[in-house]
Design a protein around this motif. Structure first.
Motif, PDB file in Angstrom:
ATOM      1  N   ALA A 220       2.277  -0.623   1.259  1.00 21.31           N
ATOM      2  CA  ALA A 220       1.971  -1.858   0.552  1.00 21.31           C
ATOM      3  C   ALA A 220       2.741  -3.012   1.154  1.00 21.31           C
ATOM      4  N   GLY A 221       2.156  -4.202   1.051  1.00 22.04           N
ATOM      5  CA  GLY A 221       2.823  -5.413   1.487  1.00 22.04           C
ATOM      6  C   GLY A 221       2.560  -6.525   0.494  1.00 22.04           C
ATOM      7  N   GLY A 222       3.547  -7.392   0.265  1.00 26.98           N
ATOM      8  CA  GLY A 222       3.381  -8.488  -0.673  1.00 26.98           C
ATOM      9  C   GLY A 222       3.063  -7.981  -2.071  1.00 26.98           C
ATOM     10  N   SER A 223       2.124  -8.659  -2.750  1.00 25.35           N
ATOM     11  CA  SER A 223       1.728  -8.239  -4.091  1.00 25.35           C
ATOM     12  C   SER A 223       0.805  -7.023  -4.058  1.00 25.35           C
ATOM     13  N   GLY A 224       0.566  -6.467  -2.863  1.00 25.91           N
ATOM     14  CA  GLY A 224      -0.180  -5.221  -2.747  1.00 25.91           C
ATOM     15  C   GLY A 224       0.530  -4.049  -3.387  1.00 25.91           C
ATOM     16  N   LEU A 225       1.774  -4.256  -3.811  1.00 28.47           N
ATOM     17  CA  LEU A 225       2.482  -3.203  -4.532  1.00 28.47           C
ATOM     18  C   LEU A 225       1.862  -2.968  -5.908  1.00 28.47           C
ATOM     19  N   ALA A 226       1.188  -3.987  -6.470  1.00 29.46           N
ATOM     20  CA  ALA A 226       0.677  -3.899  -7.846  1.00 29.46           C
ATOM     21  C   ALA A 226      -0.229  -2.693  -8.084  1.00 29.46           C
ATOM     22  N   PRO A 227      -1.342  -2.532  -7.347  1.00 30.63           N
ATOM     23  CA  PRO A 227      -2.213  -1.386  -7.617  1.00 30.63           C
ATOM     24  C   PRO A 227      -1.583  -0.054  -7.239  1.00 30.63           C
ATOM     25  N   ALA A 296       3.731  -0.912   8.979  1.00 30.09           N
ATOM     26  CA  ALA A 296       2.686   0.007   9.439  1.00 30.09           C
ATOM     27  C   ALA A 296       3.215   0.975  10.490  1.00 30.09           C
ATOM     28  N   ASP A 297       4.142   0.496  11.333  1.00 31.14           N
ATOM     29  CA  ASP A 297       4.671   1.343  12.407  1.00 31.14           C
ATOM     30  C   ASP A 297       5.471   2.526  11.876  1.00 31.14           C
ATOM     31  N   LYS A 298       5.972   2.422  10.652  1.00 28.98           N
ATOM     32  CA  LYS A 298       6.809   3.488  10.092  1.00 28.98           C
ATOM     33  C   LYS A 298       5.994   4.722   9.703  1.00 28.98           C
ATOM     34  N   SER A 308      -2.046  14.244   4.884  1.00 29.85           N
ATOM     35  CA  SER A 308      -1.819  13.371   3.729  1.00 29.85           C
ATOM     36  C   SER A 308      -3.048  12.528   3.411  1.00 29.85           C
ATOM     37  N   GLN A 309      -3.106  12.057   2.175  1.00 31.20           N
ATOM     38  CA  GLN A 309      -4.001  10.970   1.820  1.00 31.20           C
ATOM     39  C   GLN A 309      -3.225   9.672   1.983  1.00 31.20           C
ATOM     40  N   ILE A 310      -3.869   8.638   2.565  1.00 30.78           N
ATOM     41  CA  ILE A 310      -3.208   7.381   2.861  1.00 30.78           C
ATOM     42  C   ILE A 310      -3.825   6.275   1.994  1.00 30.78           C
ATOM     43  N   TYR A 311      -2.986   5.543   1.294  1.00 31.42           N
ATOM     44  CA  TYR A 311      -3.427   4.427   0.457  1.00 31.42           C
ATOM     45  C   TYR A 311      -2.767   3.150   0.966  1.00 31.42           C
ATOM     46  N   LEU A 312      -3.591   2.168   1.353  1.00 29.87           N
ATOM     47  CA  LEU A 312      -3.112   0.948   1.990  1.00 29.87           C
ATOM     48  C   LEU A 312      -3.514  -0.260   1.151  1.00 29.87           C
ATOM     49  N   CYS A 313      -2.572  -1.160   0.911  1.00 33.33           N
ATOM     50  CA  CYS A 313      -2.883  -2.302   0.071  1.00 33.33           C
ATOM     51  C   CYS A 313      -2.018  -3.503   0.451  1.00 33.33           C
ATOM     52  N   GLY A 314      -2.677  -4.630   0.726  1.00 31.41           N
ATOM     53  CA  GLY A 314      -1.940  -5.829   1.073  1.00 31.41           C
ATOM     54  C   GLY A 314      -2.702  -6.694   2.056  1.00 31.41           C
ATOM     55  N   PRO A 315      -1.996  -7.494   2.865  1.00 31.42           N
ATOM     56  CA  PRO A 315      -2.655  -8.395   3.809  1.00 31.42           C
ATOM     57  C   PRO A 315      -3.504  -7.628   4.820  1.00 31.42           C
ATOM     58  N   PRO A 316      -4.687  -8.147   5.168  1.00 35.01           N
ATOM     59  CA  PRO A 316      -5.570  -7.434   6.097  1.00 35.01           C
ATOM     60  C   PRO A 316      -4.941  -7.025   7.419  1.00 35.01           C
ATOM     61  N   PRO A 317      -4.118  -7.866   8.090  1.00 36.16           N
ATOM     62  CA  PRO A 317      -3.527  -7.404   9.357  1.00 36.16           C
ATOM     63  C   PRO A 317      -2.661  -6.161   9.179  1.00 36.16           C
ATOM     64  N   MET A 318      -1.886  -6.115   8.092  1.00 37.04           N
ATOM     65  CA  MET A 318      -1.048  -4.942   7.829  1.00 37.04           C
ATOM     66  C   MET A 318      -1.910  -3.713   7.561  1.00 37.04           C
ATOM     67  N   VAL A 319      -2.944  -3.895   6.734  1.00 40.15           N
ATOM     68  CA  VAL A 319      -3.825  -2.772   6.390  1.00 40.15           C
ATOM     69  C   VAL A 319      -4.556  -2.271   7.632  1.00 40.15           C
ATOM     70  N   ASP A 320      -5.061  -3.196   8.435  1.00 42.55           N
ATOM     71  CA  ASP A 320      -5.790  -2.805   9.648  1.00 42.55           C
ATOM     72  C   ASP A 320      -4.886  -2.020  10.599  1.00 42.55           C
ATOM     73  N   ARG A 340      -7.839  -4.567   0.878  1.00 41.81           N
ATOM     74  CA  ARG A 340      -7.338  -5.713   1.638  1.00 41.81           C
ATOM     75  C   ARG A 340      -7.300  -6.951   0.744  1.00 41.81           C
ATOM     76  N   PHE A 341      -6.157  -7.623   0.724  1.00 39.27           N
ATOM     77  CA  PHE A 341      -5.975  -8.806  -0.115  1.00 39.27           C
ATOM     78  C   PHE A 341      -6.262 -10.050   0.713  1.00 39.27           C
ATOM     79  N   PHE A 342      -7.478 -10.558   0.600  1.00 38.28           N
ATOM     80  CA  PHE A 342      -7.857 -11.755   1.334  1.00 38.28           C
ATOM     81  C   PHE A 342      -7.381 -13.000   0.593  1.00 38.28           C
ATOM     82  N   ASP A 343      -7.032 -14.019   1.336  1.00 36.29           N
ATOM     83  CA  ASP A 343      -6.479 -15.259   0.805  1.00 36.29           C
ATOM     84  C   ASP A 343      -7.597 -16.273   0.616  1.00 36.29           C
ATOM     85  N   ARG A 344      -7.856 -16.657  -0.645  1.00 36.90           N
ATOM     86  CA  ARG A 344      -8.949 -17.578  -0.936  1.00 36.90           C
ATOM     87  C   ARG A 344      -8.718 -18.958  -0.332  1.00 36.90           C
TER      88      ARG A 344
END
Length: 357
Positions: A220-227, A296-298, A308-320, A340-344
């Protein structure tokens, strides 16, 4: 002829030939919106035609497009009849083939009236926004809701940040990150908004924890920790015994939040639970002794990553980046789940989960 021109328009019906499902599309709705209204988990990561996740193949019928799917799809796919659910409005009833997985993931979204009950700072640019709704809302942790405030154009999408013990709540909460120039977050952060009236439409989305036996890895990155936090809280209530690794990426120490809540989760979890915060821009001379670099590198150093199952949430560059690393490391594509958390505030971008401005 006059009856044909001025008679009542028949509501188009969409048949998902690939999944033996049908749903109606009311006038003015896109395929994606109508599917979500019907409680069908139509794959979606952005809602604005940039991610391509909601692609489908048109087998029969006619559509109009808000924006051409050719912008997102390859020329070959476009010529073969692939289109985007978020940009397609049926002109007639349709038969389509859906490339991604689809499922009926709970109650269809409803409209709720509510007000802001509290706004609590979590970091310098993230707050916990708690609402008081006119009736209880049931959702699956990982899903999100659209919020609307009078005077601010358009809906803002935010993921639920807290799992209700009883499965429903009339006081949902969200993590809202301030976006420079964002109309909604500027309004929220620059005044006392407690008591302000709003509407909520939800639940929406199909990001959620899937059943399996192997380890759970969350990035997770940023407010991507929420879900992510919400899903893990529900898993704990369900007595999940799978090992968990939670990687959280921030820029500096001041970006880390919910550390106490995560520590409580880890202490209560009946299996190994590793929380690894990673800072990308922390001063080299600071007292930080934890991980540095891109979160992401970690992934590469984690044991049993391919199982494993991988769950990714946050800014698109990090998720990608994390998705690419996981796939190259041997994680099956159907074991990687992303929101992916896109910025309006940026042209052409609207979030499918938390983080819109």
């Amino acid at each position: 002829m006059l009856k044909k021109l001025f008679g009542k328009r028949e509501v188009p019906v969409v048949e998902l030939a690939s999944h033996s499902l049908k749903f109606e599309v009311p006038r003015g709705k896109t395929l994606l919106e109508a599917a979500q209204d019907a409680g069908i988990g139509f794959p979606c990561d952005c809602k604005v035609g940039t991610c391509g996740t909601c692609r489908f193949k048109l087998l029969d019928g006619k559509i109009s497009e808000l924006n051409s799917a050719a912008v997102c799809l390859s020329g070959e796919d476009f010529r073969d009849g692939w289109r985007l659910g978020c940009q397609s409005i049926p002109v007639t009833s349709l038969r389509i083939h859906l490339a991604g997985l689809v499922s009926e993931v709970g109650p269809p979204p409803s409209l709720f009236e509510g007000k802001i009950a509290s706004v609590t700072p979590l970091t310098h640019d993230i707050v916990e926004l708690r609402l008081q709704l006119n009736r209880p809302l049931t959702f699956i942790p990982g899903q999100y809701a659209d919020l609307r405030i009078d005077g601010i154009d358009g809906a803002r999408s935010y993921s639920f940040a807290e799992a209700p013990p009883e499965g429903s709540t009339d006081r949902p909460c969200f993590h809202v990150r301030r976006v420079p120039g964002g109309a909604f977050t500027t309004w929220l952060f620059e005044g006392d908004r407690v008591g302000s009236i709003l509407t909520l439409r939800g639940p929406l989305g199909q990001f959620r924890l899937r059943q399996a036996d192997g380890p759970i890895v969350c990035v997770a990155g940023g407010s991507g920790l929420a879900p992510i936090k919400c899903m893990l809280e529900k898993a704990l209530l369900d007595q999940c015994v799978r090992p968990v690794t939670l990687l959280y990426g921030g820029r500096e120490q001041r970006d880390l939040y919910c550390r106490h809540a995560i520590a409580e989760l880890a202490a209560s979890w009946p299996a190994p639970f590793d929380y690894i915060p990673v800072l990308s821009s922390e001063d080299a001379q600071s007292d930080w002794t934890g991980q540095r670099g891109l979160v992401a590198d970690k992934l590469l150093g984690l044991p049993e990553l391919a199982q494993s199952q991988i769950y990714l949430c946050g800014p698109p560059p990090m998720v990608d980046a994390a998705e690419s690393i996981a796939l190259r490391a041997g994680v099956p594509a159907d074991a990687v789940f992303a929101d992916r958390f896109f910025d309006r505030s940026k042209p052409g971008a609207v979030s499918s989960g938390a983080g819109t401005a």
